[in-house]
Design an enzyme around this catalytic site. Structure first.
Site, PDB file in Angstrom:
ATOM      1  N   LYS A 234       0.790  -1.175  -0.318  1.00 11.18           N
ATOM      2  CA  LYS A 234      -0.046  -0.216   0.267  1.00 11.18           C
ATOM      3  C   LYS A 234       0.852   1.208  -0.046  1.00 11.18           C
ATOM      4  CE  LYS A 234      -4.525  -1.825   1.834  1.00 11.18           C
ATOM      5  NZ  LYS A 234      -5.365  -2.185   2.623  1.00 11.18           N
ATOM      6  N   ARG A 268      -3.554 -10.229   5.628  1.00  9.10           N
ATOM      7  CA  ARG A 268      -3.555 -10.218   4.429  1.00  9.10           C
ATOM      8  C   ARG A 268      -2.984  -9.836   3.172  1.00  9.10           C
ATOM      9  NH1 ARG A 268      -6.333  -7.219   0.648  1.00  9.10           N
ATOM     10  NH2 ARG A 268      -7.693  -7.616  -0.914  1.00  9.10           N
TER      11      ARG A 268
HETATM   12  N1  LIG Z   1      -9.810  -7.052   5.190  1.00 10.23           N
HETATM   13  C1  LIG Z   1      -9.318  -6.088   4.421  1.00 10.23           C
HETATM   14  N2  LIG Z   1     -10.081  -5.861   3.247  1.00 10.23           N
HETATM   15  C2  LIG Z   1      -8.956  -5.444   1.897  1.00 10.23           C
HETATM   16  N3  LIG Z   1      -9.450  -5.749   0.521  1.00 10.23           N
HETATM   17  C3  LIG Z   1      -9.277  -5.197  -0.541  1.00 10.23           C
HETATM   18  C4  LIG Z   1      -7.603  -4.044   0.609  1.00 10.23           C
HETATM   19  C5  LIG Z   1      -6.749  -3.056  -1.062  1.00 10.23           C
HETATM   20  O1  LIG Z   1      -5.756  -4.214  -1.425  1.00 10.23           O
HETATM   21  P1  LIG Z   1      -6.128  -4.706  -2.482  1.00 10.23           P
HETATM   22  O2  LIG Z   1      -7.514  -5.964  -2.586  1.00 10.23           O
HETATM   23  O3  LIG Z   1      -4.773  -5.315  -3.193  1.00 10.23           O
HETATM   24  O4  LIG Z   1      -7.089  -3.561  -3.813  1.00 10.23           O
HETATM   25  P2  LIG Z   1      -7.985  -4.139  -4.296  1.00 10.23           P
HETATM   26  O5  LIG Z   1      -8.819  -2.664  -3.540  1.00 10.23           O
HETATM   27  O6  LIG Z   1      -7.589  -2.134  -5.512  1.00 10.23           O
HETATM   28  O7  LIG Z   1      -8.348  -4.589  -5.058  1.00 10.23           O
HETATM   29  N4  LIG Z   1      -7.325  -3.741   1.196  1.00 10.23           N
HETATM   30  C6  LIG Z   1      -8.245  -4.428   2.554  1.00 10.23           C
HETATM   31  C7  LIG Z   1      -7.658  -4.560   4.026  1.00 10.23           C
HETATM   32  O8  LIG Z   1      -6.740  -3.721   4.181  1.00 10.23           O
HETATM   33  N5  LIG Z   1      -8.353  -5.141   4.788  1.00 10.23           N
END
Ligand SMILES: Nc1nc2ncc(COP(=O)(O)OP(=O)(O)O)nc2c(=O)[nH]1
Length: 287
Positions: A234, A268
């Site tokens: 992030k 995660r």
């Molecule tokens: N519980 C939880 N869920 C999450 N889902 C998505 C993202 C964002 O990361 P990513 O899925 O890699 O990116 P995107 O939302 O662009 O798919 N961060 C979190 C988090 O910090 N906590």
């Protein structure tokens, strides 16, 4: 070997029959591997463009030691726009169905109750909701499904949450919100040992807010459920290191270790193998 043993333990149980979160996380920190079946996720969009790609990636993350797989069909990155339900179902459900025959618990990262219900029917053991089950029908969908849920804090909506995040006391306000959502989930009949909370790094927070939440992460432990943390790749890490999104592995591993040292029970992450090795050092010292 503890981690292998642990995931081997998982192999013999159907995900839906998994004991609650806390009994899993209390043994040692759990690693949740990210599988984004989106074209536009902030760090790995397009990597799992097809169900086949997603299943190959899932097998890879399981091999690397993931205790849990989180399937997301809608990016929640700052500035992202909602994906319509039919498209999200098309992206996510075939992957969940295919993984249900494998022996690793699967969560679905969604805020839509209809997607939650379909995911649970397809075999998901948890709903991971960045909106903390606030959509009408979301609490009921999870309670009726008898599955686990992660309740995450977000200020505003992904499309605009980073415009001007403001708090008087970010830790107290995020914790107060999560306490309210826990109470709502318990009142809806979701069992406490099926619940986890997440402060939502990067979801309506400035860099300073994110730092304060990580520095005081241990203050979330007395809410009585495992704390899940998502810092992997992030912007907070880019700000700390000057690295761009494709070059944040080392910082992501350090952040996961820092979160666990400060009480996180589940991390995660996108990079499971590197995280697993870092937590093996943690587990050796803390077992
Ligand atoms: N519980 C939880 N869920 C999450 N889902 C998505 C993202 C964002 O990361 P990513 O899925 O890699 O990116 P995107 O939302 O662009 O798919 N961060 C979190 C988090 O910090 N906590």
């Amino acid at each position: 070997e503890v981690i292998g043993g642990h995931s081997a333990h998982l192999k013999n149980r159907h995900p839906a029959a998994e004991p609650g979160f806390d009994s899993l996380a209390s043994r040692r920190p759990l690693i949740m591997g990210v599988i984004n079946v989106t074209p536009d996720s902030f760090s790995d969009g397009g990597l799992c463009a097809s169900t086949e790609d997603a299943l190959r990636h899932a097998a890879c993350l399981i091999e690397q030691g993931a205790d849990w797989l989180d399937i997301g069909g809608e990016s929640s990155r700052p500035g992202s726009m909602p994906v319509d339900m039919a498209e999200e179902l098309r992206r996510v459900i075939p992957v969940v169905e295919a993984l249900s025959s494998m022996d690793v618990p699967v969560s679905v990262d969604t805020s839509k109750p209809e997607v939650m219900r379909a995911a649970i029917r397809a075999g998901a053991a948890m709903i991971n909701d960045v909106n903390a089950l606030r959509a009408a029908g979301a609490l009921e969908a999870v309670a009726a499904g008898g599955v686990s849920a992660c309740l995450m804090h977000m200020q505003g909506e992904p499309g605009s949450m980073q415009a001007d995040p403001r708090y008087d006391d970010v830790v107290a306000e995020v914790k107060g919100f999560l306490r309210q959502r826990l109470d709502a989930a318990l009142a809806a009949g979701i069992q406490r040992d099926r619940l986890a909370i997440d402060p939502g790094f990067g979801f309506g927070k400035t860099h300073d807010h994110n730092i304060k939440l990580l520095r005081h992460l241990d203050r979330f432990s007395d809410l009585g459920v495992p704390v899940l943390v998502g810092l992997s790749r992030k912007a907070i890490l880019g700000k700390m290191t000057g690295r761009n999104v494709g070059d944040r592995l080392h910082a992501s591993v350090a952040a996961a270790l820092m979160a666990v040292i400060k009480g996180a029970g589940i991390v995660r992450v996108h990079d499971v193998k590197a995280t697993r090795d870092a937590l093996a050092v943690y587990n050796a010292v803390n077992s």
